[in-house]
Structures are given as structure tokens and as C-alpha cells.
Scaffold this motif. Structure first.
Motif, PDB file in Angstrom:
ATOM      1  N   PRO A 204      49.458 155.863  38.354  1.00  0.00           N
ATOM      2  CA  PRO A 204      49.134 154.272  38.713  1.00  0.00           C
ATOM      3  C   PRO A 204      47.930 154.049  39.147  1.00  0.00           C
ATOM      4  O   PRO A 204      47.447 152.905  39.115  1.00  0.00           O
ATOM      5  CB  PRO A 204      50.138 154.073  40.095  1.00  0.00           C
ATOM      6  CG  PRO A 204      50.490 155.751  40.416  1.00  0.00           C
ATOM      7  CD  PRO A 204      50.272 156.559  39.171  1.00  0.00           C
ATOM      8  N   ILE A 205      47.018 154.987  39.999  1.00  0.00           N
ATOM      9  CA  ILE A 205      45.790 154.806  40.155  1.00  0.00           C
ATOM     10  C   ILE A 205      44.865 154.531  38.835  1.00  0.00           C
ATOM     11  O   ILE A 205      43.911 153.829  38.938  1.00  0.00           O
ATOM     12  CB  ILE A 205      45.133 155.947  40.953  1.00  0.00           C
ATOM     13  CG1 ILE A 205      46.137 156.059  42.332  1.00  0.00           C
ATOM     14  CG2 ILE A 205      43.788 155.491  41.738  1.00  0.00           C
ATOM     15  CD1 ILE A 205      45.823 157.401  43.010  1.00  0.00           C
ATOM     16  N   VAL A 206      45.018 155.378  37.803  1.00  0.00           N
ATOM     17  CA  VAL A 206      44.241 155.389  36.664  1.00  0.00           C
ATOM     18  C   VAL A 206      44.406 153.923  36.047  1.00  0.00           C
ATOM     19  O   VAL A 206      43.463 153.093  35.661  1.00  0.00           O
ATOM     20  CB  VAL A 206      44.655 156.290  35.648  1.00  0.00           C
ATOM     21  CG1 VAL A 206      44.003 156.012  34.144  1.00  0.00           C
ATOM     22  CG2 VAL A 206      44.106 157.769  36.053  1.00  0.00           C
ATOM     23  N   LEU A 284      39.854 157.308  34.856  1.00  0.00           N
ATOM     24  CA  LEU A 284      40.261 158.916  35.304  1.00  0.00           C
ATOM     25  C   LEU A 284      39.761 159.546  36.541  1.00  0.00           C
ATOM     26  O   LEU A 284      40.338 160.192  37.267  1.00  0.00           O
ATOM     27  CB  LEU A 284      40.380 159.803  34.061  1.00  0.00           C
ATOM     28  CG  LEU A 284      41.016 160.895  34.165  1.00  0.00           C
ATOM     29  CD1 LEU A 284      42.432 161.130  34.441  1.00  0.00           C
ATOM     30  CD2 LEU A 284      40.643 161.928  33.138  1.00  0.00           C
ATOM     31  N   LYS A 285      38.420 159.543  36.217  1.00  0.00           N
ATOM     32  CA  LYS A 285      37.483 159.989  37.397  1.00  0.00           C
ATOM     33  C   LYS A 285      37.534 159.443  38.507  1.00  0.00           C
ATOM     34  O   LYS A 285      37.473 159.969  39.768  1.00  0.00           O
ATOM     35  CB  LYS A 285      36.113 160.301  36.616  1.00  0.00           C
ATOM     36  CG  LYS A 285      36.033 161.302  35.751  1.00  0.00           C
ATOM     37  CD  LYS A 285      36.451 162.653  35.976  1.00  0.00           C
ATOM     38  CE  LYS A 285      35.871 163.703  35.211  1.00  0.00           C
ATOM     39  NZ  LYS A 285      34.519 164.293  35.031  1.00  0.00           N
ATOM     40  N   TYR A 289      38.654 160.624  42.260  1.00  0.00           N
ATOM     41  CA  TYR A 289      37.927 160.550  43.541  1.00  0.00           C
ATOM     42  C   TYR A 289      39.058 160.007  44.628  1.00  0.00           C
ATOM     43  O   TYR A 289      38.990 160.423  45.727  1.00  0.00           O
ATOM     44  CB  TYR A 289      36.846 159.354  43.349  1.00  0.00           C
ATOM     45  CG  TYR A 289      35.869 159.048  44.389  1.00  0.00           C
ATOM     46  CD1 TYR A 289      34.703 159.910  44.239  1.00  0.00           C
ATOM     47  CD2 TYR A 289      36.227 158.211  45.421  1.00  0.00           C
ATOM     48  CE1 TYR A 289      33.779 159.402  45.480  1.00  0.00           C
ATOM     49  CE2 TYR A 289      35.213 157.904  46.219  1.00  0.00           C
ATOM     50  CZ  TYR A 289      34.086 158.604  46.606  1.00  0.00           C
ATOM     51  OH  TYR A 289      33.393 158.157  47.317  1.00  0.00           O
ATOM     52  N   GLU A 290      39.866 159.079  44.243  1.00  0.00           N
ATOM     53  CA  GLU A 290      40.599 158.488  44.907  1.00  0.00           C
ATOM     54  C   GLU A 290      41.689 159.437  45.718  1.00  0.00           C
ATOM     55  O   GLU A 290      41.912 159.320  47.071  1.00  0.00           O
ATOM     56  CB  GLU A 290      41.218 157.112  44.446  1.00  0.00           C
ATOM     57  CG  GLU A 290      42.437 156.482  45.463  1.00  0.00           C
ATOM     58  CD  GLU A 290      41.567 155.391  46.237  1.00  0.00           C
ATOM     59  OE1 GLU A 290      42.100 155.412  47.343  1.00  0.00           O
ATOM     60  OE2 GLU A 290      40.573 155.178  45.859  1.00  0.00           O
ATOM     61  N   ILE A 291      42.311 160.248  44.803  1.00  0.00           N
ATOM     62  CA  ILE A 291      43.179 161.213  45.274  1.00  0.00           C
ATOM     63  C   ILE A 291      42.674 162.248  46.110  1.00  0.00           C
ATOM     64  O   ILE A 291      43.071 162.742  47.144  1.00  0.00           O
ATOM     65  CB  ILE A 291      43.833 161.836  44.054  1.00  0.00           C
ATOM     66  CG1 ILE A 291      44.844 160.960  43.368  1.00  0.00           C
ATOM     67  CG2 ILE A 291      44.638 163.064  44.288  1.00  0.00           C
ATOM     68  CD1 ILE A 291      45.497 161.449  42.077  1.00  0.00           C
TER      69      ILE A 291
END
Length: 365
Positions: A204-206, A284-285, A289-291
Motif C-alpha cells: 500500500p505504501i508503494v 519502492l525505495k 524508507y517509510e517502513i
């Protein structure tokens, strides 16, 4: 969060000797291609990960004609105190890492202490090449966040080497193989679960970052492809025993895992334009970073190497708006176009430093 205040680099790639002090916010490195911009970022990455972001072998990281290189960095740690990390590598393969002059028992113990995310044009290999590149990415992220994952993966890989060596024998000891199979199966389960959870968290973040970066309506997705969805590893080994003996290597297991990238249900490699592929990889990167930020409770170091390549100005603007938000920590950006970079960064913050690169020499401007 660890902030890199000063770095000293000796005989790393084309950098003979440099001592540089950085802004705690944004650091911009400009210069023509081939002068050393990327090498500086790789030195920062190496000091975090104990290996290059690009070279598969350490032999490509020594300055021509030298037999050792060293990288040392002074970091302001999350407790507000300064720590000095030093790494030295020789052509004989001797690698040592110290924190405040105290050596680590194992080099791998350092991985995750200085969390880092690198975005570079080389990321395209994750789209264009084999699953090995995608596994490397997932392993690098999980190894930083979870030391037990790294230790377990190293143990699994050592047993895999032992198993493959035995399979090269015309008459391998079946009972010994079964013992190895059971040990590998026990190790495989936490690795499989960690990879599965990581992909579920990532998706979901991507998607959200892709929407922000590209402004496009394409649906992007990531799928974890693994044989362990079908059966535990020891059962897979039992079924593939005759095939493995004929092939003389292990044909099942975590080393065959892959992570497929799709756009609107189609493989990104075949159906995504260069701009779409680049936007996906940047997303993706940034999701990585968020995770990692959630896992650590603070922002990792962010290295952006020529990220503006193949992205139009609208996407660049979206990207830097994201980068300069309050949720981001220390950032290093390289770009051959100094005017373009300054025009964007100066609007975002006054807390920044500029460096110009020529033949491995860096000058603060």
C-alpha cells in the motif's frame, strides 16, 4: 536519528583522501559524470552496510594501485552523543569495523546501527534482471531492521552451500542430508514469514508513493512468489531429492524466491515505460524508507543518486516536496545539473550544504 557530521575517506574508488563536514539537513553534490559524486554516496552507504551499494565484489572499491581503503564517520546519535565509526578493508579480504575504537566481534553486528536507504539509477536492475537482485533488496532492508533475520539468513546460506557440496558427490549420505534439510527447514520459516509480512506492509505504501511521484492512474503491485506457500521446506526437499541428485544442486528453497512487480496486472519490465519504471523504483525505495522509519522510530539516512534522471520536472517537484517534509532526516542528493538542483533545494530549505566534485576531490561551495 544518526546524523553524519563528518566523514574521512581514504583510497576508496577514485577518492584519494577527503575530509568533509555535512549539513544535518540536505547535502547537494554536483559535478560532471565520472568525477566521483556517486563514489561519495557509496562511501556513506558502505560505512552503514559494510559493503558497496553497487559492486558485487570488494575488489572494485579500492583506488587503483592501493591495497587498502578506509572510511570513518562521526555521527550524532539519537541520544545526542557523538560516535565515531571506522571501517578498513584490505585486498587480502581483511575487513574490520570499529565503534568508538572498539572492534565489533563480527562485521555483521554493525548492520542496522546506521540505517540507510539508497536510491540510484542502478536500481533498474531490480526490474530488468533476475530475482537475485530483488532478493538482495529485500534481504538488505530486513537485515537492517532485524539482526536475527540477518543471522538466520547467514546460517541458512551456509547450510545451503554444504548441501550443494554434498549433492555434487555421486553418492551423498542421505541421512546427513536429511539432518541438513531439517535444520534448513527450521531456519526457513522465520525468513519466509518476515518476507511475507514485509511485502504486505510494502504494497500500500508503494502504491501511494507511486501516485504522488507519477501523478498517474496506473495500479502498481508487488507479489511474493515462493515455493514455501505450497509446503514446508523439508517436504519440498523430500519431493525434489531425485531431481536434486540429478542436477547436483538444490533446486528448491528460499534462494528461489522472487518478488514480481506489476503495473495494471502486467509485468512492469515489459509494459512500463522508462519513466514509469523509474517512478516505481523511486516509490519502492521511499516505501522502504517509510517502513524503516516506523521500525526504528526515526528517519534513516537518505541517499539520492541522480534520481532526477528520466523523471520530468513535475515528478521531480513532487519528489522533492516529499523529501523536504518534516518526516525526513538527513539527505544527500547528487545531480550533474547544479543550477537545477540549487533552484529546487533553495526554495525548500536554507539549511543545506553544496559540494562540487572533480576527479574525486570535493569542494564546499
Amino acid at each position: 536519528m544518526p546524523i553524519l557530521e563528518k566523514i574521512v575517506i581514504s583510497d576508496f574508488r577514485n577518492i584519494e583522501l577527503q575530509e568533509l563536514e555535512f549539513s544535518p539537513n540536505i547535502n547537494c553534490i554536483s559535478g560532471n559524470n565520472g568525477e566521483g559524486k556517486t563514489n561519495l554516496l557509496d562511501a556513506v552507504y558502505y560505512l552503514s552496510m559494510t559493503k558497496s551499494a553497487f559492486a558485487s565484489s570488494d575488489k572494485f572499491t579500492f583506488r587503483h594501485g592501493t591495497e587498502e581503503f578506509s572510511i570513518a564517520g562521526t555521527y550524532r546519535m539519537e541520544n545526542g552523543l557523538a560516535s565515531r565509526f571506522a571501517l578498513k578493508m584490505t585486498t587480502k579480504g581483511d575487513k574490520k569495523v570499529k565503534r568508538d575504537e572498539k572492534p565489533y566481534n563480527k562485521v555483521s553486528e554493525h548492520v542496522g546501527v546506521l540505517p540507510v536507504v539508497m536510491v540510484s539509477p542502478a536500481d533498474i536492475s531490480m526490474v530488468s534482471e533476475s530475482g537475485d537482485e530483488r532478493r538482495k533488496f529485500v534481504n538488505a532492508v530486513l537485515s537492517q531492521m532485524d539482526h536475527e533475520y540477518l543471522v538466520t539468513l547467514q546460517q541458512y546460506n551456509r547450510l545451503l552451500q554444504q548441501r550443494n557440496k554434498m549433492l555434487k558427490d555421486m553418492n551423498p549420505d542421505r541421512s546427513l542430508l536429511e539432518v541438513i534439510d531439517m535444520r534448513m527447514a527450521a531456519l526457513s520459516d522465520p525468513i519466509y514469514k518476515a518476507r511475507k509480512k514485509f511485502v504486505e506492509d510494502l504494497k500500500p505504501i508503494v502504491s501511494e508513493y507511486y501516485r504522488l511521484v507519477s501523478g498517474g492512474s496506473e495500479e502498481v503491485d508487488i507479489t511474493y512468489e515462493t515455493e514455501l506457500d505450497k509446503a514446508p521446506l523439508d517436504q519440498l526437499f523430500a519431493v525434489s531429492y531425485d531431481r536434486d541428485r540429478a542436477l547436483r544442486y538444490t533446486s528448491s528453497g528460499l534462494q528461489r524466491d522472487d518478488f514480481s512487480f506489476t503495473m495494471n496486472g502486467w509485468p512492469l519490465r515489459r509494459h512500463g515505460s522508462q519513466g514509469q519504471q523509474k517512478s516505481f523504483l523511486v516509490s519502492l525505495k521511499f516505501a522502504q524508507y517509510e517502513i524503516m522509519k516506523r521500525s526504528y522510530g526515526f528517519a534513516p539516512l537518505l541517499l539520492l543518486d541522480d534520481v532526477f534522471d528520466k523523471l520530468d520536472m513535475g515528478r521531480i517537484s513532487n519528489l522533492l516536496q516529499m523529501v523536504s517534509g518534516k518526516d525526513f532526516g538527513q539527505i544527500f542528493i547528487t545531480d550533474s545539473n547544479k543550477v537545477r538542483m540549487a533552484g529546487i533545494v533553495d526554495v525548500l530549505t536554507q539549511d543545506r550544504a553544496y559540494f562540487e566534485t572533480s576527479a574525486g576531490t570535493f569542494k564546499k561551495i
